[in-house]
Design a protein around this motif. Structure first.
Motif, PDB file in Angstrom:
ATOM      1  N   ALA A  39       4.699   1.911   4.119  1.00  0.00           N
ATOM      2  CA  ALA A  39       4.390   2.037   2.690  1.00  0.00           C
ATOM      3  C   ALA A  39       3.691   0.783   2.208  1.00  0.00           C
ATOM      4  O   ALA A  39       4.147  -0.328   2.463  1.00  0.00           O
ATOM      5  CB  ALA A  39       5.670   2.277   1.906  1.00  0.00           C
ATOM      6  N   MET A  40       2.564   0.956   1.510  1.00  0.00           N
ATOM      7  CA  MET A  40       1.765  -0.186   1.072  1.00  0.00           C
ATOM      8  C   MET A  40       1.708  -0.333  -0.445  1.00  0.00           C
ATOM      9  O   MET A  40       1.885  -1.418  -0.979  1.00  0.00           O
ATOM     10  CB  MET A  40       0.336  -0.043   1.607  1.00  0.00           C
ATOM     11  N   LEU A  41       1.435   0.789  -1.145  1.00  0.00           N
ATOM     12  CA  LEU A  41       1.245   0.730  -2.587  1.00  0.00           C
ATOM     13  C   LEU A  41       1.930   1.898  -3.269  1.00  0.00           C
ATOM     14  O   LEU A  41       2.021   2.993  -2.702  1.00  0.00           O
ATOM     15  CB  LEU A  41      -0.255   0.769  -2.934  1.00  0.00           C
ATOM     16  N   THR A  47       3.733   6.937  -3.630  1.00  0.00           N
ATOM     17  CA  THR A  47       3.618   5.905  -2.599  1.00  0.00           C
ATOM     18  C   THR A  47       2.504   6.264  -1.609  1.00  0.00           C
ATOM     19  O   THR A  47       2.372   7.423  -1.195  1.00  0.00           O
ATOM     20  CB  THR A  47       4.947   5.764  -1.837  1.00  0.00           C
ATOM     21  N   TYR A  48       1.716   5.244  -1.224  1.00  0.00           N
ATOM     22  CA  TYR A  48       0.628   5.421  -0.261  1.00  0.00           C
ATOM     23  C   TYR A  48       0.875   4.506   0.932  1.00  0.00           C
ATOM     24  O   TYR A  48       1.263   3.341   0.761  1.00  0.00           O
ATOM     25  CB  TYR A  48      -0.723   5.071  -0.897  1.00  0.00           C
ATOM     26  N   ASP A  49       0.640   5.043   2.151  1.00  0.00           N
ATOM     27  CA  ASP A  49       0.890   4.229   3.347  1.00  0.00           C
ATOM     28  C   ASP A  49      -0.370   3.498   3.790  1.00  0.00           C
ATOM     29  O   ASP A  49      -1.446   3.659   3.208  1.00  0.00           O
ATOM     30  CB  ASP A  49       1.455   5.091   4.485  1.00  0.00           C
ATOM     31  N   ASP A  50      -0.213   2.686   4.837  1.00  0.00           N
ATOM     32  CA  ASP A  50      -1.320   1.833   5.261  1.00  0.00           C
ATOM     33  C   ASP A  50      -2.521   2.621   5.772  1.00  0.00           C
ATOM     34  O   ASP A  50      -3.668   2.185   5.642  1.00  0.00           O
ATOM     35  CB  ASP A  50      -0.855   0.815   6.306  1.00  0.00           C
ATOM     36  N   LYS A  51      -2.284   3.800   6.356  1.00  0.00           N
ATOM     37  CA  LYS A  51      -3.399   4.606   6.849  1.00  0.00           C
ATOM     38  C   LYS A  51      -4.259   5.101   5.688  1.00  0.00           C
ATOM     39  O   LYS A  51      -5.494   5.072   5.748  1.00  0.00           O
ATOM     40  CB  LYS A  51      -2.882   5.789   7.653  1.00  0.00           C
ATOM     41  N   GLU A  52      -3.613   5.547   4.618  1.00  0.00           N
ATOM     42  CA  GLU A  52      -4.353   6.013   3.442  1.00  0.00           C
ATOM     43  C   GLU A  52      -5.130   4.864   2.802  1.00  0.00           C
ATOM     44  O   GLU A  52      -6.281   5.017   2.403  1.00  0.00           O
ATOM     45  CB  GLU A  52      -3.383   6.620   2.420  1.00  0.00           C
ATOM     46  N   VAL A  53      -4.475   3.709   2.708  1.00  0.00           N
ATOM     47  CA  VAL A  53      -5.127   2.546   2.091  1.00  0.00           C
ATOM     48  C   VAL A  53      -6.324   2.097   2.928  1.00  0.00           C
ATOM     49  O   VAL A  53      -7.359   1.700   2.386  1.00  0.00           O
ATOM     50  CB  VAL A  53      -4.117   1.392   1.914  1.00  0.00           C
ATOM     51  N   LEU A  54      -6.188   2.183   4.260  1.00  0.00           N
ATOM     52  CA  LEU A  54      -7.290   1.784   5.134  1.00  0.00           C
ATOM     53  C   LEU A  54      -8.467   2.746   5.017  1.00  0.00           C
ATOM     54  O   LEU A  54      -9.610   2.330   4.819  1.00  0.00           O
ATOM     55  CB  LEU A  54      -6.804   1.730   6.586  1.00  0.00           C
ATOM     56  N   THR A  55      -8.186   4.058   5.121  1.00  0.00           N
ATOM     57  CA  THR A  55      -9.259   5.053   5.133  1.00  0.00           C
ATOM     58  C   THR A  55      -9.912   5.213   3.763  1.00  0.00           C
ATOM     59  O   THR A  55     -11.134   5.186   3.628  1.00  0.00           O
ATOM     60  CB  THR A  55      -8.718   6.420   5.605  1.00  0.00           C
ATOM     61  N   PRO A  92     -11.215  -4.465  -1.592  1.00  0.00           N
ATOM     62  CA  PRO A  92     -10.953  -3.129  -1.048  1.00  0.00           C
ATOM     63  C   PRO A  92      -9.669  -2.501  -1.587  1.00  0.00           C
ATOM     64  O   PRO A  92      -9.619  -1.290  -1.833  1.00  0.00           O
ATOM     65  CB  PRO A  92     -10.854  -3.384   0.471  1.00  0.00           C
ATOM     66  N   GLU A  93      -8.632  -3.323  -1.783  1.00  0.00           N
ATOM     67  CA  GLU A  93      -7.385  -2.784  -2.328  1.00  0.00           C
ATOM     68  C   GLU A  93      -7.566  -2.347  -3.772  1.00  0.00           C
ATOM     69  O   GLU A  93      -7.080  -1.288  -4.184  1.00  0.00           O
ATOM     70  CB  GLU A  93      -6.274  -3.832  -2.232  1.00  0.00           C
ATOM     71  N   LYS A  94      -8.280  -3.161  -4.562  1.00  0.00           N
ATOM     72  CA  LYS A  94      -8.546  -2.780  -5.945  1.00  0.00           C
ATOM     73  C   LYS A  94      -9.390  -1.510  -5.997  1.00  0.00           C
ATOM     74  O   LYS A  94      -9.194  -0.663  -6.875  1.00  0.00           O
ATOM     75  CB  LYS A  94      -9.267  -3.922  -6.670  1.00  0.00           C
ATOM     76  N   PHE A  95     -10.330  -1.396  -5.064  1.00  0.00           N
ATOM     77  CA  PHE A  95     -11.142  -0.184  -4.976  1.00  0.00           C
ATOM     78  C   PHE A  95     -10.257   1.031  -4.712  1.00  0.00           C
ATOM     79  O   PHE A  95     -10.419   2.085  -5.342  1.00  0.00           O
ATOM     80  CB  PHE A  95     -12.169  -0.343  -3.851  1.00  0.00           C
ATOM     81  N   GLN A 549       2.829  -3.452  -5.203  1.00  0.00           N
ATOM     82  CA  GLN A 549       2.399  -3.801  -3.846  1.00  0.00           C
ATOM     83  C   GLN A 549       3.635  -3.901  -2.967  1.00  0.00           C
ATOM     84  O   GLN A 549       4.277  -4.937  -2.880  1.00  0.00           O
ATOM     85  CB  GLN A 549       1.612  -5.110  -3.867  1.00  0.00           C
ATOM     86  N   LEU A 550       3.954  -2.821  -2.289  1.00  0.00           N
ATOM     87  CA  LEU A 550       5.203  -2.720  -1.529  1.00  0.00           C
ATOM     88  C   LEU A 550       5.220  -3.624  -0.310  1.00  0.00           C
ATOM     89  O   LEU A 550       6.271  -4.093   0.112  1.00  0.00           O
ATOM     90  CB  LEU A 550       5.423  -1.267  -1.100  1.00  0.00           C
ATOM     91  N   TYR A 551       4.048  -3.897   0.267  1.00  0.00           N
ATOM     92  CA  TYR A 551       4.011  -4.685   1.496  1.00  0.00           C
ATOM     93  C   TYR A 551       4.336  -6.140   1.256  1.00  0.00           C
ATOM     94  O   TYR A 551       4.556  -6.902   2.182  1.00  0.00           O
ATOM     95  CB  TYR A 551       2.643  -4.569   2.160  1.00  0.00           C
ATOM     96  N   LYS A 552       4.378  -6.585   0.003  1.00  0.00           N
ATOM     97  CA  LYS A 552       4.728  -7.975  -0.297  1.00  0.00           C
ATOM     98  C   LYS A 552       6.194  -8.129  -0.652  1.00  0.00           C
ATOM     99  O   LYS A 552       6.659  -9.230  -0.920  1.00  0.00           O
ATOM    100  CB  LYS A 552       3.858  -8.498  -1.445  1.00  0.00           C
ATOM    101  N   ASN A 553       6.888  -7.016  -0.724  1.00  0.00           N
ATOM    102  CA  ASN A 553       8.314  -7.084  -1.068  1.00  0.00           C
ATOM    103  C   ASN A 553       9.161  -7.514   0.124  1.00  0.00           C
ATOM    104  O   ASN A 553       8.786  -7.347   1.251  1.00  0.00           O
ATOM    105  CB  ASN A 553       8.794  -5.725  -1.578  1.00  0.00           C
TER     106      ASN A 553
END
Length: 553
Positions: A39-41, A47-55, A92-95, A549-553
């Motif tokens: 989980a990233m965001l 919730t969106y995972d890292d694959k969704e955030v990457l693609t 890219p994350e803001k995008f 930003q879940l990955y910073k928790n």
């Protein structure tokens, strides 16, 4: 920035062609992207995972800028607005966040571009045009099959991106409805733009005013006390790091022995055959060498990826020991500032659209409670190298003592006081010159009488005029466009000088197609208003979405 995009079309085509090349042929991050389903965001409760955030984020962001590189500026505006025109690594994350908000709005507004509309839109893109400037199916297929490969994206991803761009354009029209531009105001502004201005200039240099200032210790201290927070030390960091490159290859070579007597005596046909064979051998050798380099690069990329993965498993511990297992040398720096980095950490980034150096990336590292946050990502540098570093310690920026800041404080004091004195002197001279002009003197004679011996005349200056930097202010036209003939404009101040501007004559130059020009300006201004409205709208939506930003928790 956004509202001015259309003003620089030619320059931007060049810039984004370069971006296109860097994104699609000089991949700056060939280390594997590990999509673990983490989980990233969280956006609007989803919730969106890292694959969704990457693609849908990073890779699509790069794809959008690659498409913009051929002049398809819908993608440029789309990527710039959704990322807030951010130039940092967070773009890219803001995008991605902006894109997810836009997709929510598609449902709210009922905006769903159909397959035929998407296909028709893709066929209009310049990047897929052939030599005749029309859609070329082979060019399109090569782009989809080869150009997007390194991003791990498919034709569906391209069509999804095109769908979101079409939706963005429609939603922009909706939120910007009613923002009508006053045609009369545009007409008046164009008349001001189409002027030719003539007049004279007198110049005052800053240097003499600086030379007169000799501040006392007490004056410098009092000045520093009021703004002492602005004088700070540079932060320092200490790293242990590796710089690794692929194994060198044993290059395949072609026999380039000098021509023998037998070769020289051979027939022309035999010579041509021998030359052709040698050329073919060279091509084969070059291809073999290129493939060997690529193989070694991929091997190194995999090792660096594995190295980081194991470090993450070890919570960042054992950096030196693990590097030794891979046969890599570690080095440790002393504390250093960003502007005084060791040579090996001052290398240019490889294929970065924003430029920069290794040290820039290392000073962007944000250390959290996670021990692995002290490990940098793999930084691509040089032609084929990677840098990975561990942050060992740091010294935060702090306010300087008076002794440390004294020289800077003195220089700033002199700079500010001299600038004030320069402007005061210029205004006093204007008052005197105006009196002399009223008495019938010419501007040049009046300037000379008040002590300004250096004057210069200018004639028929327009909005496209490029001033002589040595003797004219950069904003000569802007400063003179509103002044009435026979008057003096406001003082023009620059960093090291000031100008007194006398306007002798202003006249409007008529355009052949004035009505068409006005129509174009009205359309451009309307588009800017709609863009600004969309920007404000989506920023409000993002604020309301309560992004986590879940990955910073």
């Amino acid at each position: 920035m956004i509202e001015n995009l259309r003003k620089y079309t030619g320059l931007m085509i060049v810039v984004f062609v370069i971006l296109f090349i860097s994104f699609f042929f000089l991949d700056s991050s060939s280390v594997r992207n590990m999509s673990s389903g983490r989980a990233m965001l969280k956006i609007s409760g989803r919730t969106y995972d890292d694959k969704e955030v990457l693609t849908l984020g990073k890779n699509s962001f790069q794809l959008a800028y690659g498409l913009a590189g051929s002049g398809d500026f819908d993608f440029l505006q789309f990527a710039s607005l959704l990322s807030n025109a951010d130039q940092s690594d967070q773009a890219p994350e803001k995008f991605f966040i902006g894109r997810m908000i836009l997709r929510q709005a598609k449902e709210e507004f009922g905006v769903y571009p159909g397959d035929e509309e998407i296909s028709a839109y893709l066929r209009t893109l310049r990047i897929f045009a052939g030599p005749d400037q029309k859609f070329n199916a082979e060019t399109y297929r090569n782009f989809v099959d080869k150009g997007m490969g390194h991003l791990g994206m498919t034709e569906k991803d391209l069509r999804d991106l095109a769908s979101d761009v079409l939706a963005y354009k429609k939603i922009k029209d909706i939120v910007g409805t009613g923002l009508i531009v006053d045609r009369d105001a545009v007409t008046k502004n164009l008349a001001l733009e189409n002027q030719q201005v003539s007049g004279e200039l007198a110049k005052l240099e800053l240097a003499p005013f600086e030379e007169k200032l000799q501040p006392t210790e007490d004056e410098i201290r009092k000045f520093w006390e009021n703004i002492q927070d602005s004088f700070t030390t540079e932060p320092k960091r200490k790293f242990t790091y590796i710089v690794v490159a692929p194994e060198p290859i044993a290059e395949a070579k072609v026999d380039d022995a000098p021509e023998s007597l037998a070769d020289a005596a051979a027939s022309d046909e035999a010579k041509k055959a021998a030359a052709k064979k040698k050329e073919e051998d060279r091509a084969k050798a070059a291809a073999a060498n290129a493939e060997a380099r690529r193989t070694n690069q991929l091997t190194l990329d995999g090792k660096v990826d594995d190295f980081l993965f194991k470090l993450e498993e070890q919570k960042g511990e054992g950096f030196e020991a693990l590097a030794k297992e891979y046969g890599w040398e570690t080095k440790t720096t002393e504390l250093f500032t960003r502007t005084a980095a060791p040579k090996e950490l001052d290398l240019e980034l490889r294929s970065s659209s924003r430029g920069g150096k290794t040290v820039d990336q290392l000073f962007l590292m944000d250390v959290t409670s996670d021990p692995f946050s002290k490990i940098s990502p793999a930084v691509a540098v040089g032609e084929n190298q990677w840098v990975v570093a561990r942050l060992d310690s740091e010294e935060k920026s702090r306010a300087k003592t008076f002794e440390e800041a004294r020289a800077d404080a003195r220089a700033q004091y002199i700079s500010e006081k001299a600038a004030e004195a320069l402007k005061t002197a210029a205004n006093e001279n204007i008052t005197k010159i105006k009196t002399l002009l009223t008495g019938g003197k010419s501007f040049a004679d009046a300037a000379k009488e008040v002590g300004l011996t250096e004057t210069k005349a200018f004639t028929a200056v327009t909005s496209t005029y490029r001033p002589d930097g040595a003797s004219e202010p950069q904003n000569l036209f802007e400063a003179s466009r509103y002044a009435e003939p026979g008057t003096i404009a406001d003082v023009i101040t620059e960093s090291d000088r000031a100008f007194i501007l006398y306007v002798a004559k202003r006249e409007v130059v008529k355009e052949a197609d004035a009505a068409g020009r006005i129509d174009g300006e009205v359309l451009a201004a309307t588009n800017r208003n709609e863009t600004q409205a969309f920007n404000a709208w989506i920023n409000t939506r993002i604020d309301d979405a309560k992004v986590e930003q879940l990955y910073k928790n």
